[in-house]
Write a protein that holds these residues in place. Structure first.
Motif, mmCIF file in Angstrom:
data_model
loop_
_atom_site.group_PDB
_atom_site.id
_atom_site.type_symbol
_atom_site.label_atom_id
_atom_site.label_comp_id
_atom_site.label_asym_id
_atom_site.label_seq_id
_atom_site.Cartn_x
_atom_site.Cartn_y
_atom_site.Cartn_z
ATOM 1 N N LEU A 97 0.830 -1.197 0.000
ATOM 2 C CA LEU A 97 0.000 0.000 0.000
ATOM 3 C C LEU A 97 0.865 1.247 0.000
ATOM 4 O O LEU A 97 0.657 2.171 -0.796
ATOM 5 C CB LEU A 97 -0.930 0.003 1.217
ATOM 6 C CG LEU A 97 -1.701 1.308 1.484
ATOM 7 C CD1 LEU A 97 -2.604 1.633 0.308
ATOM 8 C CD2 LEU A 97 -2.505 1.193 2.772
ATOM 9 N N VAL A 129 2.619 1.775 -3.461
ATOM 10 C CA VAL A 129 1.749 2.277 -4.521
ATOM 11 C C VAL A 129 1.403 3.744 -4.301
ATOM 12 O O VAL A 129 1.431 4.557 -5.229
ATOM 13 C CB VAL A 129 0.449 1.443 -4.610
ATOM 14 C CG1 VAL A 129 -0.512 2.055 -5.618
ATOM 15 C CG2 VAL A 129 0.775 0.010 -5.012
ATOM 16 N N ASN A 185 2.398 7.028 -6.790
ATOM 17 C CA ASN A 185 1.420 7.993 -7.286
ATOM 18 C C ASN A 185 1.759 9.414 -6.859
ATOM 19 O O ASN A 185 1.653 10.366 -7.639
ATOM 20 C CB ASN A 185 0.011 7.638 -6.791
ATOM 21 C CG ASN A 185 -0.535 6.388 -7.457
ATOM 22 O OD1 ASN A 185 -0.158 6.056 -8.574
ATOM 23 N ND2 ASN A 185 -1.408 5.692 -6.768
ATOM 24 N N LYS A 206 -6.404 8.866 -7.325
ATOM 25 C CA LYS A 206 -5.620 7.628 -7.213
ATOM 26 C C LYS A 206 -5.513 7.207 -5.753
ATOM 27 O O LYS A 206 -5.624 6.020 -5.418
ATOM 28 C CB LYS A 206 -4.224 7.839 -7.796
ATOM 29 C CG LYS A 206 -4.172 7.922 -9.305
ATOM 30 C CD LYS A 206 -4.153 6.532 -9.916
ATOM 31 C CE LYS A 206 -3.903 6.597 -11.408
ATOM 32 N NZ LYS A 206 -3.899 5.255 -12.031
ATOM 33 N N GLU A 248 -8.749 5.660 -4.643
ATOM 34 C CA GLU A 248 -8.956 4.346 -5.260
ATOM 35 C C GLU A 248 -8.063 3.295 -4.611
ATOM 36 O O GLU A 248 -8.516 2.186 -4.284
ATOM 37 C CB GLU A 248 -8.658 4.432 -6.757
ATOM 38 C CG GLU A 248 -9.677 5.232 -7.550
ATOM 39 C CD GLU A 248 -9.267 5.424 -8.995
ATOM 40 O OE1 GLU A 248 -8.098 5.106 -9.329
ATOM 41 O OE2 GLU A 248 -10.098 5.898 -9.803
ATOM 42 N N VAL A 249 -6.784 3.636 -4.434
ATOM 43 C CA VAL A 249 -5.828 2.687 -3.846
ATOM 44 C C VAL A 249 -6.175 2.403 -2.382
ATOM 45 O O VAL A 249 -6.105 1.258 -1.934
ATOM 46 C CB VAL A 249 -4.382 3.236 -3.959
ATOM 47 C CG1 VAL A 249 -3.413 2.381 -3.152
ATOM 48 C CG2 VAL A 249 -3.953 3.281 -5.421
ATOM 49 N N ARG A 279 -9.115 0.082 -2.299
ATOM 50 C CA ARG A 279 -8.711 -1.259 -2.741
ATOM 51 C C ARG A 279 -7.984 -2.000 -1.631
ATOM 52 O O ARG A 279 -8.307 -3.145 -1.298
ATOM 53 C CB ARG A 279 -7.809 -1.130 -3.967
ATOM 54 C CG ARG A 279 -7.164 -2.433 -4.405
ATOM 55 C CD ARG A 279 -6.084 -2.181 -5.439
ATOM 56 N NE ARG A 279 -5.179 -3.304 -5.542
ATOM 57 C CZ ARG A 279 -3.969 -3.229 -6.083
ATOM 58 N NH1 ARG A 279 -3.525 -2.080 -6.560
ATOM 59 N NH2 ARG A 279 -3.195 -4.297 -6.132
#
Length: 325
Positions: free
Chosen positions: A283, A286, A290, A304, A307-308, A311
């Protein structure tokens, strides 16, 4: 004299189940941290024993590419797989596979370390020396799907020291553990990621090669790699597979096989919850990528991020449920 009449539907169903069980075959996906031939040779005795124990034909699919094994697990050309924790997360998130066992080392430990290595002839003794000379050294990084080769050092070594490999090094190479080790020996890289599992193997098999490198950084403990199977295997097959791995190593005849694989003593029963620490690292990785992406606007970065976060929030919840179960 009356004969017992078996309903046709029951008879057909019974024959179908028997046929399905007989037809069920297993392909085990293996990541080659050395060469494909060497990895296959190390695992073959265990695969032969798995075939005998389950009464099922067992074959191996070996690749140096994590994506090959992951794709096979997803499309059902592979039913059991040894994967890095990072790639195992992808398989769990896809919903097709689940963790059922974890490797246990010969000393009983359930973890290992990512390390940064240099040639024993190098003047480098610490990461701080590298940071002090940006643009000077060549770095051999691991595959981006490798836990110890890339994910762990990306967080604990680079992110925590606010260092970007692309800016810090003169050049960044990428390969598996064997390629990284070889790049140091050949002088093609000044520093490379490696791990203590491979160091233990070299200590036993090629101590003269191990003497040619030196460790200048070591990570916190990483949970040992998981073993996974597809969720749609039959319950009976799952039980046979779980029992085989849980008991393998309790017989002296299996000890040498396990040592030859990765200096193992056996496997312990496990589940998806063992991936939680790596999920947290993934996590962060990512989100950091970004945040540092110059091609994204602030609004796009926020989108982003949302969204991440959503998720991984869903994934973390699933892993926590697995721990409770």
């Amino acid at each position: 004299m009356f004969r017992k009449i078996i309903p046709l539907a029951l008879l057909v169903g019974s024959l179908f189940i028997s046929f399905a069980q007989a037809a069920e075959k297993l392909t085990v996906g293996l990541i080659a941290t050395t060469s494909i031939e060497d990895t296959r040779k190390r695992w073959q005795p265990l695969l032969d024993d798995l075939a005998k124990s389950t009464g099922t034909e067992v074959t191996a699919a070996v690749s140096t590419n994590y994506n090959d094994i992951l794709a096979g697990l997803k499309n059902n050309t592979i039913q059991i797989a040894w994967l890095s924790s990072k790639v195992a997360l992808d398989a769990v998130e896809d919903g097709k596979a689940t963790v059922f066992a974890q490797m246990v080392k010969s000393d009983g430990s359930r973890g290992y370390n990512s390390v940064l290595i240099v040639s024993n002839k190098s003047a480098l003794t610490s990461f701080e020396q590298i940071v002090a000379k940006p643009g000077v050294f060549i770095f051999a990084d691991g595959d981006k799907k490798s836990t110890s080769g890339h994910l762990v050092p990306a967080y604990y070594l680079f992110a925590k020291n606010k260092a970007d490999p692309a800016k810090l090094f003169k050049k960044v190479l990428s390969g598996n553990h064997q390629a990284n080790f070889s790049s140091i020996l050949r002088g093609e890289a000044d520093v490379a990621t490696f791990n203590t599992e491979e160091m233990d193997r070299l200590k036993k098999e090629a101590p003269d090669q191990l003497d040619k490198i030196r460790v200048i950084w070591s990570s916190p403990l990483i949970p040992n790699d998981p073993i996974m199977y597809r969720k749609d295997l039959s319950p009976a097959m799952k039980t046979r597979i779980e029992d085989f791995f849980a008991n393998y190593g309790k017989q002296k005849a299996n000890a040498e096989t396990l040592k030859n694989i990765l200096n193992l003593s056996g496997f312990q029963r496990s589940n998806d919850a063992q991936l939680k620490p790596v999920a947290d690292l993934a996590l962060f990785s990512v989100l950091r990528e970004n945040l540092n992406n110059p091609s994204l606007t602030d609004a796009q970065k926020q989108k982003k991020f949302d969204e991440v976060s959503a998720r991984f929030g869903k994934l973390s919840f699933a892993l926590e449920i697995a721990r409770i179960k």
